[in-house]
Design an enzyme around this catalytic site. Structure first.
Site, PDB file in Angstrom:
ATOM      1  N   CYS A 312       1.942   4.468  -7.315  1.00 46.99           N
ATOM      2  CA  CYS A 312       1.678   3.628  -6.141  1.00 46.99           C
ATOM      3  C   CYS A 312       0.596   4.258  -5.265  1.00 46.99           C
ATOM      4  O   CYS A 312      -0.157   3.540  -4.598  1.00 46.99           O
ATOM      5  CB  CYS A 312       2.957   3.387  -5.345  1.00 46.99           C
ATOM      6  SG  CYS A 312       3.779   4.889  -4.747  1.00 46.99           S
ATOM      7  N   HIS A 852       6.635   5.835  -0.507  1.00 46.42           N
ATOM      8  CA  HIS A 852       5.986   4.758  -1.257  1.00 46.42           C
ATOM      9  C   HIS A 852       4.687   4.381  -0.570  1.00 46.42           C
ATOM     10  O   HIS A 852       4.604   4.344   0.658  1.00 46.42           O
ATOM     11  CB  HIS A 852       6.923   3.552  -1.326  1.00 46.42           C
ATOM     12  CG  HIS A 852       6.380   2.425  -2.139  1.00 46.42           C
ATOM     13  ND1 HIS A 852       6.043   2.559  -3.470  1.00 46.42           N
ATOM     14  CD2 HIS A 852       6.103   1.126  -1.818  1.00 46.42           C
ATOM     15  CE1 HIS A 852       5.595   1.394  -3.931  1.00 46.42           C
ATOM     16  NE2 HIS A 852       5.621   0.521  -2.944  1.00 46.42           N
TER      17      HIS A 852
END
Length: 922
Positions: A312, A852
């Site tokens: 990510c 994230h």
């Protein structure tokens, strides 16, 4: 699982060899050094739980702490090695699997094979988690331990059964065939293994190939498919397409791509500046990586990126670049003539080609997600720090990618040698322009044209005042959050003259400051007199663990959870000898002389420390010093042999004067107190605090650098003195976990920029060599913005690292989406617009080592914002863009009306010339 060893095991499963923690530490240190001196591919390392390893470190370090503190410590010997906290609970005990997302030195440590063998001999335990050392890199080879091997999901086409295959990423396709055939019992000549990413046949893997799994674009947790000759294919295999694996071509496409709203782009040039970021493909690419045609009404730039296993961070940075208008415009054209394959600082053009191919897919896939497998493979090859499947930093990837793209696209094939001239008091604009031209003579690419600016750096020598001015290029601005520039520290001050109670002071100091900064701030807070000084020390386990006597030492060595005290002393006359006298406090049910080598002596409170002259002291002298320290703690109306009370922490003058000649006054006579009884039971400690010698009034003590005595407290002392002031020292900084950052506590992007540009002294490890003094100096440095690029990137330094502390700051930074005006910060006044607007943001949610990454990006022609969360793309309101997760900000210059009119006139002239040329040609 326990690993037995017949030579060293005893009944309880733990070995008693070697006999001392010092010996264990020495053996392990020597084995680690030997391993580091003999690094080679294939060496074995073992993963050990950080929890267990920390307990072992405390055990073997106790002798060092004993030496420093002079007292024994009781760190117990750890039990058997226990790795169960870092492995999956359901994993096979004979093949333990690490839990995902673990961090080295936080959750686990890596030790060489020989160290593991010794630890198992001494402690037993396990289970063993074996990993191999691999060598990576294209130009520079580096070693790393592959903690997480590649995990592939094998689907057997005969019965749809699924099996997990684990191999190192550097294992070959041939080895994959061997392992799969051994597990399934299929003859190798009948086996066919497909790259089955996204449950589609993407390419047949060659059973004879020595190409690595990583080079073959096989990634963590992806599917592979086994088909066997002579068996009925599975339904899923029959329905799969037989597309070849999409590989990055060795040449960028030269096809003409029509962009909606603009003319055909070919040969690397556009005939108009009316560029739209919504490409509509009108002709298929004639290369091997053909582009799909967008359907009617579909918009480019809305494709997500598949997560290939903790990628990510990469997806976030790529989406921001993929929505940078001039970058997209460049890579959707034919840029093949700009590829520099011979640049020793580049990647043979392969990184630029891989990136360009990925951008074309993103802008021609509609809303279908794209798997950046080929790009990830190239990235791992040229930047092994991003290989594997651990979480990384999107800004670090962005920095590498921009620099790598520049070197791959640098039009300067042979960089000229240029000898830089001294500024010689010439005007700044002349020197800046000269240095920028020098830079451009060696660096000429779309990245330099679009993303690089220039700042002015001024250094001033603190000794001779010499000023040095340079102008350096920058690719982005890494700005600190102002809250990270300073640090709040609480230190308790003890008054050695007995005039006040111990008092904690909280001061603000530079985060990267020195011990001198802390002493200066404390001196101001406690109104330190000119003839006084402060001695800083760390108190650990009621003993002095460390003194901070070097004023240049960094404050980063002091952790927030430590207890620091400052002893307020009268300055010693110059030339006089001095020695430290440490007074510890102890008390327990059994008298000190009856204790077993001091091991059951229970210390409490904070030691007293002062300087005395180096002449021998008597027991009465030390008793007077102790009485002086304790005088503010004297309880009102309590009986005492020699103390006549104190009020509100202050003493009567007679008591204050009683021992003044002992403290910090080596040139004065000490009153004769040998004819009176000592007020306390005082013991001289030796043999690291294990033995004690009682002191009498007439006892004579020869002082060393530091002399340590122990005071025995009984019920009578506790009745006379309030010992609570000696206990409960506050920590350096107590974090309130309940405190939450709010927008009222926010800071602005402008304050971050001002902190970046503020004048500050260089660190002690970054000294400047003054050409005038001919010595390294801790010069003052000042930065100023001089030239700003069209694309301006701000990196908010949310992550702070030091030897002892890692932290993320979630403070909300208030940044403008529109009308970011930087005019007042730019020193070069050339009537250029310094107005910017935001078009992309890389976000980070969560804490260190995990969290994230996502991205916000704006489709400029559509004037709409979108949220890119790996493969998921959704529209978002502009009001949601600003939040505390913002990590990297991307701004584009907004042209002034004059600049816009000039550009339009240039475009009209281009059209006129083009039409004239077409008329002649017809």
């Amino acid at each position: 699982m326990t690993i037995p060893n017949s030579d060293f095991m005893i009944e309880n499963g733990v070995c008693d060899f070697p006999t001392t923690p010092e010996e264990e530490k020495r053996i392990v240190s020597e084995l680690i050094t030997e391993s580091e001196d003999n690094l080679k591919e294939g060496n074995l390392y073992f993963v050990i739980s950080k929890r267990w390893y920390t307990s072992w470190e405390k055990y073997v370090e106790q002798s060092t702490k004993e030496y420093i503190s002079g007292e024994s410590s009781e760190a117990s010997r750890p039990g058997p090695i226990d790795n169960h906290d870092i492995i999956e609970s359901e994993s096979d005990v004979n093949d333990p699997q690490l839990r995902r997302l673990l961090m080295e030195r936080v959750d686990y440590v890596l030790v060489p094979q020989e160290v593991w063998k010794r630890l198992v001999e001494w402690y037993s335990g396990g289970p063993p988690i074996e990993r191999k050392l691999i060598c990576q890199g294209f130009y520079t080879r580096s070693y790393s331990v592959e903690v997480y091997p590649l995990c592939l999901m094998l689907t057997d086409g005969r019965d749809e059964s699924r099996t997990v295959i684990r191999l190192g990423k550097q294992a070959s396709i041939r080895e994959l065939y061997e392992k799969v055939c051994a597990l399934t019992g299929v003859p190798q000549e009948k086996a066919h293994i497909w790259d089955y990413f996204d449950k589609r046949k993407n390419g047949l893997l060659d059973s004879l190939s020595y190409k690595s799994l990583e080079e073959s674009s096989l990634h963590m947790d992806q599917d592979i498919l086994l088909e066997v000759d002579g068996s009925s294919s599975s339904q899923s295999a029959m329905s799969s397409t037989g597309n070849e694996l999409a590989l990055v071509p060795l040449e960028p496409s030269r096809s003409s791509v029509t962009i909606a709203g603009g003319p055909t782009l070919s040969n690397g040039h556009s005939t108009t500046s009316n560029f739209s970021l919504f490409p509509r493909i009108t002709s298929e690419d004639d290369g091997s990586n053909s582009l799909s045609i967008l359907g009617k009404g579909e918009k480019g730039g809305l494709a997500g990126l598949s997560n290939l296993g903790n990628t990510c961070f990469m997806n976030s940075a790529l989406q921001c670049l993929a929505h940078t208008p001039p970058i997209v415009e460049y890579f959707l054209q034919d840029y093949s003539d700009d590829i520099n394959r011979d640049n020793p600082l580049g990647m043979c053009g392969e990184l630029a080609i891989a990136f360009g191919d990925l951008l074309k897919k993103l802008w021609s896939s509609g809303r279908n997600s794209v798997a950046p497998r080929a790009f990830k493979t190239k990235l791992a090859r040229f930047a092994p720090q991003f290989s594997g499947y651990n979480q990384h930093d999107s800004q670090e990837l962005l920095a590498f990618l921009l620099d790598g793209l520049h070197e791959d696209l640098n039009k300067v094939k042979r960089k000229p040698y240029i000898e830089l001239k001294d500024s010689d008091s010439r005007p700044d604009d002349e020197v800046a322009e000269e240095l920028w031209n020098y830079h451009k003579a060696r660096n000429d690419s779309v990245i330099v044209d679009v993303c690089q600016g220039q700042y002015k750096s001024t250094l001033v020598c603190p000794a001779c005042g010499k000023i040095s001015i340079t102008f350096d290029p920058f690719m982005y601005l890494s700005v600190p959050l102002p809250s990270t520039l300073t640090r709040s520290m609480t230190v308790t001050v003890f008054y050695c003259d007995g005039s006040h109670l111990p008092m904690p002071y909280t001061v603000i100091v530079p985060k990267n400051g020195s011990i001198r900064d802390l002493i200066t701030a404390l001196g101001t807070a406690c109104l330190l007199a000119e003839d006084e000084s402060l001695l800083l020390a760390e108190v650990y386990d009621h003993k002095i663990f460390k003194y901070f006597e070097n004023p240049l030492d960094s404050l980063s060595s002091i952790k927030d959870d430590e207890h620091i005290v400052a002893y307020r002393l009268n300055q010693m006359p110059k030339g006089s000898g001095k020695a430290k006298l440490e007074i510890l406090h102890g008390g327990q049910k059994r008298p000190i002389l009856e204790s077993v080598r001091g091991r059951d002596v229970k210390l409490f409170g904070t030691p007293f420390v002062t300087y005395v002259n180096t002449e021998p002291l008597s027991g009465a002298d030390i008793d007077a010093v102790l009485s002086r320290f304790l005088s503010p703690l004297h309880k009102v109306h309590a009986p005492s042999k020699i103390h006549n009370g104190s009020e509100n922490g202050h003493l009567p003058d007679a008591t204050v004067d009683e021992a003044s000649e002992i403290l910090s006054s080596p040139d004065t006579e000490i009153d004769d107190a040998s004819d009176r009884e000592l007020s306390f039971r005082i013991f001289l400690t030796y043999e690291r605090g294990l033995n004690f010698k009682p002191l009498q009034s007439e006892s004579s003590i020869s002082l060393g650098i530091a002399t340590r005595v122990l005071v025995e407290w009984n019920e009578g002392e506790h009745e006379r003195y309030d010992s609570s002031y000696l206990s409960d020292l506050p920590e350096v900084h107590k974090t309130s976990f309940s405190a939450k950052k709010t927008r009222q506590e926010s800071i602005s992007l402008f304050s971050c920029l001002e902190a970046f540009l503020a004048e500050e002294p260089l660190g002690p490890d970054d000294m400047w060599f003054c050409p005038s003094c001919k010595e390294h100096r801790q010069a003052n440095k000042k930065l100023d913005l001089w030239k700003l690029p069209d694309i301006l990137v701000f990196h908010l330094k949310r992550f702070t690292y030091s030897r002892y502390l890692k932290n993320k700051i979630d403070t909300f930074v208030n940044f403008p989406v529109h009308d970011l005006d930087l005019s007042k910060y730019v020193k070069n006044k050339n009537d250029q617009s310094y107005l910017y607007e935001l078009y992309a943001v890389s976000n980070h949610y969560g804490g260190l080592g995990g969290g994230h990454y996502t991205a916000y990006a704006k489709l400029i022609d559509d004037n709409k914002w979108y949220h890119f969360d790996d493969s998921h793309v959704s529209s978002v309101n502009e009001s949601e863009i600003r939040n505390s997760a913002a990590y990297v900000l991307f701004y584009r210059r907004v042209r002034s009306e004059t600049e816009t009119q000039t550009a339009e006139m240039s475009t009209d002239m281009d059209y006129s010339c083009l039409n004239s040329h077409n008329d002649k040609a017809s």
